[in-house]
Design an enzyme around this catalytic site. Structure first.
Site: not given
Ligand code: GLU
Length: 423
Positions: A113, A153
């Site tokens: 991430k 995201d």
């Protein structure tokens, strides 16, 4: 459309939640302490502080991260988040959740991430592009189609992925579409990727309704967060026969027992919608939305929204975790005690990364699929994954989250064990 975050920060450090979840499953499966220690750490944690020329000529330094949690099962995969609340611990938690999410869906990926501490709505289009390109150049050391494949995201979208793909391609002297997923279709994006997370939420809700004995037809639904995931999930759940009675975004929510006009909300200009939903219904707060008397609650915003202080007040029969980490470990314990059916995030929101996998495969083969094929493959994979979790849940009399974690962690441990510890 940039995904809309919920403004308030999580109730607890998300990495604490992630570690508590891992520790619980480690106890349950009697995991070797050394292996547990491997999984408690992120393998690589990269922090960059980088300058950007702002429109007024000044220089501003931004801080960003890219974290790789575990790559035993393949190249690492996971989104990039732009938000004021990004922190190293948040990115670590989100990277760890990506490892489990890919493993439970059976994708050949590890977890990663990234994020930048920035409110993207406060930047001009030019500033956003320069900031994105510089960040892409900085993390260019780590990313690549065989190494680490970012995706959208919260706070990022297909345009931002296009700038990252272009920056990486310029640095390599040729086009490398497979370096990111969630790109525009014109440059190698996949049909159906934009809707994929929300569509997966709909498929999981259909399955969960069967297992929990709640008919989806006519079920009342409250959706927290109306970004990419929440808006698409609302539309598809409505199309599947449910009644969406409440939605919210960073500025608050609206509740209308008669059901909301989802198409009108989606069509609303984002800047107006971000100030307040200009639609009929009672104005409510995000906290009130979570406690509404509905059949299904869909947290589709950010981490830590359901916690020890409000889990006892939740009246939904079923929670479908469209967000990553919306429930803290204490909140989860209370939901379990209260017998509220929870479809956990690592299954419920895996539609996005499943179709990212399809996009990556299509890019590597330069052979593109029709949307109907994407959607039917997504349905097959996410429903199979749900059913595997549900079978273990029933066999062991544990919660769906515990079952999903047992499957995911076991698969990552198997991969690590068979590969062995280098050297
Ligand atoms: N950001 C999404 C997630 O949290 C998608 C990640 C991806 O497609 O790589 O699952």
């Amino acid at each position: 459309m940039v995904n809309a975050p919920v403004a308030h920060p999580p109730a607890e450090n998300p990495f604490d939640t992630a570690i508590a979840q891992l520790d619980a499953v480690a106890e349950r499966i009697g995991l070797d302490p050394g292996m547990r220690d491997v999984l408690r750490h992120c393998k690589r944690e990269f922090t960059v502080n980088f300058p950007v020329k702002m429109d007024d000529g000044s220089i501003r330094v931004f801080t960003g991260y890219r974290v790789h949690h575990n790559e035993a099962r393949g190249p690492v995969k996971g989104g990039l988040r732009y938000s004021d609340h990004v922190s190293l611990d948040e990115v670590r938690a989100l990277a760890m959740w990506m490892t489990w999410k890919c493993a439970v869906a059976g994708l050949p990926y590890g977890g990663a991430k990234g994020g930048v501490i920035v409110d993207p709505s406060a930047l001009s289009a030019g500033e956003l592009e320069r900031m994105t390109r510089r960040f892409a150049a900085e993390i260019g050391l780590l990313i690549g189609p065989d190494e680490d494949v970012p995706a959208p995201d919260m706070g990022t979208d297909a345009q931002i992925m296009a700038w990252i793909m272009d920056t990486y391609s310029m640095m390599h002297g040729h086009s490398v579409p497979a370096v990111v997923t969630g790109k525009p279709v014109t440059i190698g994006g996949s049909s159906g990727r934009y809707e994929a997370t929300g569509r997966g939420v709909m498929f999981v809700t259909q399955e969960a309704c069967k297992y929990a004995g709640v008919p989806l037809e006519g079920a009342t639904v409250a959706v927290q967060g109306f970004g990419n995931v929440g808006s698409v999930a609302s539309k598809l759940l409505r199309d599947a026969g449910a009644k969406i009675v409440a939605v919210s975004n960073a500025s608050g929510g609206i509740y209308d027992e008669a059901g909301m006009d989802i198409d009108a909300l989606i069509a609303m200009p984002r800047d107006r919608a971000s100030l307040r939903f200009d639609a009929p219904g009672r104005r409510i707060t995000n906290a009130e939305l979570l406690e509404l008397p509905v059949d299904i609650l869909v947290p589709a915003a950010t981490e830590g929204q359901i916690h020890a202080a409000n889990a006892g007040n939740i009246r939904a029969k079923m929670i479908i975790e469209a967000a990553n980490g919306p429930t803290t470990a204490d909140g989860d314990r209370i939901l379990r005690e209260r017998n509220i059916y929870v479809a956990p995030d690592i299954v419920a929101n895996s539609g996005g990364v499943i179709v990212s996998y399809f996009e990556w495969v299509q890019d590597l083969q330069s052979f593109f699929w029709e949307e109907a094929e994407v959607n039917s493959r997504l349905e097959r994979i996410i429903k199979r994954s749900f059913q595997e979790v549900a079978a273990l849940q029933a066999k062991e009399s544990i919660s769906m989250r515990e079952a999903a974690y047992v499957l995911a962690v076991t698969r990552v441990v198997e991969a690590t064990t068979v590969r062995g510890i280098f050297p």
